[in-house]
Design a protein around this motif. Structure first.
Motif, PDB file in Angstrom:
ATOM      1  N   ILE A 173      -6.922 -12.970   1.291  1.00 55.29           N
ATOM      2  CA  ILE A 173      -6.600 -11.526   1.626  1.00 55.29           C
ATOM      3  C   ILE A 173      -5.117 -11.557   1.409  1.00 55.29           C
ATOM      4  CG2 ILE A 173      -6.398  -9.376   3.125  1.00 55.29           C
ATOM      5  CD1 ILE A 173      -9.473 -10.533   4.112  1.00 55.29           C
ATOM      6  N   ARG A 174      -4.414 -12.305   2.115  1.00 49.10           N
ATOM      7  CA  ARG A 174      -2.704 -12.488   1.810  1.00 49.10           C
ATOM      8  C   ARG A 174      -2.306 -12.699   0.677  1.00 49.10           C
ATOM      9  NH1 ARG A 174       1.022 -15.140   0.207  1.00 49.10           N
ATOM     10  NH2 ARG A 174      -0.156 -16.856  -0.530  1.00 49.10           N
ATOM     11  N   ARG A 175      -3.063 -13.510  -0.116  1.00 45.40           N
ATOM     12  CA  ARG A 175      -2.654 -13.674  -1.683  1.00 45.40           C
ATOM     13  C   ARG A 175      -3.000 -12.362  -2.568  1.00 45.40           C
ATOM     14  NH1 ARG A 175      -5.306 -18.508  -1.584  1.00 45.40           N
ATOM     15  NH2 ARG A 175      -6.806 -17.835  -3.012  1.00 45.40           N
ATOM     16  N   PHE A 176      -4.190 -11.704  -2.017  1.00 42.41           N
ATOM     17  CA  PHE A 176      -4.490 -10.472  -3.119  1.00 42.41           C
ATOM     18  C   PHE A 176      -3.484  -9.473  -2.663  1.00 42.41           C
ATOM     19  CE2 PHE A 176      -6.713  -6.517  -3.543  1.00 42.41           C
ATOM     20  CZ  PHE A 176      -7.591  -6.880  -4.455  1.00 42.41           C
ATOM     21  N   LEU A 177      -3.247  -9.379  -1.475  1.00 42.33           N
ATOM     22  CA  LEU A 177      -2.196  -8.316  -1.284  1.00 42.33           C
ATOM     23  C   LEU A 177      -0.518  -8.864  -1.327  1.00 42.33           C
ATOM     24  CD1 LEU A 177      -3.721  -6.968   2.091  1.00 42.33           C
ATOM     25  CD2 LEU A 177      -3.984  -6.075  -0.097  1.00 42.33           C
ATOM     26  N   ASN A 178      -0.388 -10.155  -1.704  1.00 47.63           N
ATOM     27  CA  ASN A 178       0.831 -10.566  -1.704  1.00 47.63           C
ATOM     28  C   ASN A 178       1.645 -10.325  -0.233  1.00 47.63           C
ATOM     29  OD1 ASN A 178       2.853 -12.290  -2.990  1.00 47.63           O
ATOM     30  ND2 ASN A 178       3.833 -10.438  -3.677  1.00 47.63           N
ATOM     31  N   ALA A 179       0.962 -10.575   0.778  1.00 47.00           N
ATOM     32  CA  ALA A 179       1.872 -10.634   1.848  1.00 47.00           C
ATOM     33  C   ALA A 179       2.622 -11.791   1.741  1.00 47.00           C
ATOM     34  CB  ALA A 179       0.771 -10.240   3.191  1.00 47.00           C
TER      35      ALA A 179
ATOM     36  N   LEU B  87       6.277  -3.589  -2.035  1.00 49.02           N
ATOM     37  CA  LEU B  87       6.082  -2.308  -1.610  1.00 49.02           C
ATOM     38  C   LEU B  87       7.201  -2.421  -0.244  1.00 49.02           C
ATOM     39  CD1 LEU B  87       4.313   0.352  -2.473  1.00 49.02           C
ATOM     40  CD2 LEU B  87       2.603  -0.685  -0.632  1.00 49.02           C
ATOM     41  N   ASP B  88       7.306  -3.229   0.444  1.00 50.62           N
ATOM     42  CA  ASP B  88       8.036  -3.455   1.418  1.00 50.62           C
ATOM     43  C   ASP B  88       7.793  -2.519   2.582  1.00 50.62           C
ATOM     44  OD1 ASP B  88      10.333  -4.696   2.711  1.00 50.62           O
ATOM     45  OD2 ASP B  88      11.769  -3.060   2.368  1.00 50.62           O
ATOM     46  N   CYS B  89       6.578  -1.950   2.535  1.00 53.30           N
ATOM     47  CA  CYS B  89       6.249  -1.084   3.789  1.00 53.30           C
ATOM     48  C   CYS B  89       6.176  -2.013   4.970  1.00 53.30           C
ATOM     49  CB  CYS B  89       5.008  -0.338   3.671  1.00 53.30           C
ATOM     50  SG  CYS B  89       3.472  -1.543   3.331  1.00 53.30           S
ATOM     51  N   ASP B  90       6.389  -1.428   6.188  1.00 53.39           N
ATOM     52  CA  ASP B  90       6.085  -2.314   7.489  1.00 53.39           C
ATOM     53  C   ASP B  90       4.835  -2.686   8.121  1.00 53.39           C
ATOM     54  OD1 ASP B  90       9.509  -2.137   8.082  1.00 53.39           O
ATOM     55  OD2 ASP B  90       8.732  -0.044   7.581  1.00 53.39           O
ATOM     56  N   PHE B  91       4.069  -1.377   7.854  1.00 52.27           N
ATOM     57  CA  PHE B  91       2.613  -1.726   8.135  1.00 52.27           C
ATOM     58  C   PHE B  91       1.801  -1.123   7.006  1.00 52.27           C
ATOM     59  CE2 PHE B  91       4.716  -0.724  12.261  1.00 52.27           C
ATOM     60  CZ  PHE B  91       4.378  -2.023  13.162  1.00 52.27           C
TER      61      PHE B  91
END
Lengths: 414, 149
Positions: free
Chosen positions: A84-90, A223-227
């Motif tokens: 999921i981290r990879r999928f969302l690029n966190a 995106l750089d959103c915080d949450f």
């Protein structure tokens, strides 16, 4: 145009449909036409089989046992997080917290970050087109802290008034909480501009991504959103599982939410030391199968291709919207330039609830009502709407079936 | 279509299009709001009572065909009835739409019989009973918002 044509020739919707067993069933003697994807999506065999395999071969509790199955379940649970981290690029797996869904994710932020950081006189901005789950947690927080909840206005076409938004930003604004895409109107919000302006103002941004992940590529670092919050069941995964993404330094600084097992390092009756991220926010036995099933769902989506899905759904949206507009007395609610495949509509002289009942007799599943967005319904001065929301397995023929069904509605109520 | 015709009987379609007693009553002795949050149906029921007798009933608001027709039929049915008779009519109506109509005679049902198809559509029972629930709370004098959720 060439890109669209290419997509058409390469996107094999018939093959996609074969992956979803439920699409083969009849409803009230008619083949199911499932157009309620914004409420929840159907599940592909790949997800169903993964759940069966987990419970048949891998089931155990995580982060506890030294025995084989516990290690296996832990490995698969953490593999799911890693995927999921990879999928969302966190940036880091620590930033991926499993929750019950979008609603719980938002409540977690409101109850921990919010209670620790929002003070009397502060402001939280949300938009006029939010789902109740991105309204009520902030109302509760603001009531507790005597902070004020302010509403970014929306134009008649369903787009947010961003100039007004930027004027609303001031030093008291601690957080901006907006949806990625609107469940009721389909509007895709221009997050880059919203986030950029908020950050320039020193405000954090939470994105309700319940309708984002199913339809759009999400790159959290870009995106750089915080949450960012989303639910598994709206993206072809199981119910009861979702994700809260938070920037690591924010999550580190936040107090824990629920207390229990797994979120602690050591407990004595005098003092408890909390566990590291992300476990600090995962009290109790988590939804292990759900997390694994969610990863399987995202893998499935990735195997088809996010861009291909987005292009296909967009084409379907344009087609369906055009066909619906041919119906006399039908009015689309929400005509933003950027839209996910969600179409809200009203039909002159027929209440949406009656539309829903007639369509149901034709095997067509749509949502009718206020879509958990009552303030939005008030803004557009409609008590309710009908909503057809499309997913990666829907077809033009199903859009045609919807149109035929609506003609039947008119026939009944003429 | 047969189930649909059973649900949306002519009487219902007619009352939906041309609801009876569909207006506010400034001098009402009781005014109560009824609300179904699931579908957004929202009505206000106005009553003028004369002792135990319901002299006038009217309503305003909006909602689906079933809820509006039900409010309309209810308003014309209970007019002139005693509070007790109105309560009995609600019981009869409730039995009808929840599929427990055994033993109810055509005479008892009267115009209410048009709602017999509702019992085949459990999701719509709340629509059909909203106005009646609101009437009951108006008769009981509980001046609060009624919700069928």
């Amino acid at each position: 145009m060439s890109a669209v044509i290419e997509t058409k020739s390469t996107y094999d919707v018939a093959a996609v449909r074969r992956d979803f067993p439920i699409l083969a069933r009849d409803v009230r003697g008619k083949r199911l036409v499932y157009l309620d994807n914004a409420a929840t999506t159907q599940k592909p065999r790949q997800v169903i089989d993964r759940l069966v395999r987990y419970y048949s071969e891998e089931n155990s509790n995580v982060h506890r046992g030294v025995h084989y199955l516990s290690e296996l379940a832990t490995l698969e649970y953490e593999n799911a997080r890693a995927y999921i981290r990879r999928f969302l690029n966190a940036r880091d797996e620590k930033e991926i917290v499993f929750t019950r869904g979008t609603t719980e994710s938002i409540n977690l932020v409101a109850q921990t970050w919010g209670r620790a950081n929002v003070r009397e006189g502060d402001e939280i901005l949300i938009s006029a087109i939010e789902h109740h789950s991105n309204i009520v947690p902030w109302q509760m927080l603001c009531a507790e802290k005597q902070a004020s909840l302010r509403i970014i206005p929306v134009f008649d076409n369903g787009e947010l008034d961003l100039d007004a938004y930027e004027r609303m930003l001031n030093p008291r604004v601690k957080l901006v909480a907006v949806g990625h895409a609107s469940n009721a109107l389909g509007t895709i919000n221009p997050l880059r501009r919203i986030i950029g302006a908020a950050h320039a103002n020193g405000s954090l941004v939470l994105v309700d991504g319940a309708q984002g992940v199913p339809h759009l590529t999400v790159d959290l670092q870009a995106l750089d959103c915080d949450f960012y919050a989303f639910s598994g069941h709206k993206v072809y995964g199981p119910t009861g599982i979702g994700v809260l993404y938070g920037k690591q330094e924010l999550l580190e600084a936040m107090p824990p939410w629920q207390g229990g097992g797994d979120m602690i390092l050591s407990v004595s009756f005098e003092k408890t030391t909390y566990n590291a991220l992300p476990y600090k926010f995962e009290a109790g036995t988590p939804n292990i199968a759900g997390a694994i099933g969610l990863a399987a769902a995202l893998q499935y989506v990735a195997s088809i291709g996010l861009d291909a899905i987005a292009a296909y759904e967009h084409e379907l949206l344009v087609y369906a919207a055009a066909r619906l507009q041919e119906i006399e007395g039908l009015r689309l609610i929400g005509t933003a330039r950027g839209k996910a495949a969600v179409i809200s509509f009203v039909l002159e002289g027929v209440h949406p609830h009656d539309i829903g009942t007639v369509l149901d007799q034709e095997g067509i599943a749509v949502r009718t009502g206020h879509h958990c967005a009552q303030p939005l319904m008030m803004r557009f001065n409609v008590p309710a709407t009908g909503r057809a929301s499309f997913g990666l397995y829907n077809t033009r023929e199903e859009a045609d079936a919807l149109v035929a069904g609506l003609h039947k509605v008119i026939e009944v109520f003429r | 279509m047969s189930d649909l015709r059973e649900l949306y009987q002519q009487v219902i379609l007619d009352h939906n299009k041309n609801p009876r007693n569909f207006h506010a009553m400034p001098d009402a002795s009781r005014t109560v709001d009824g609300y179904n949050p699931l579908c957004g149906d929202h009505y206000t029921i106005f009553l003028r009572l004369d002792g135990e007798t319901i002299r006038e009933v009217s309503f305003t608001g909006s909602g689906c065909a079933i809820s509006k027709a039900s409010a309309s039929v209810m308003s014309s049915t209970v007019k002139g009835k005693s509070k007790e008779e109105a309560g009995q009519l609600f019981d009869t109506f409730h039995r009808l739409v929840t599929g427990d109509a055994s033993g109810l005679s055509a005479a008892e049902l009267g115009r209410l019989a048009a709602f017999s198809g509702v019992s085949e559509f459990p999701a719509r029972v709340k629509c059909a009973t909203l106005a009646w629930h609101t009437l009951r709370s108006a008769l009981e004098g509980t001046e609060e918002k009624v919700s069928t959720e």
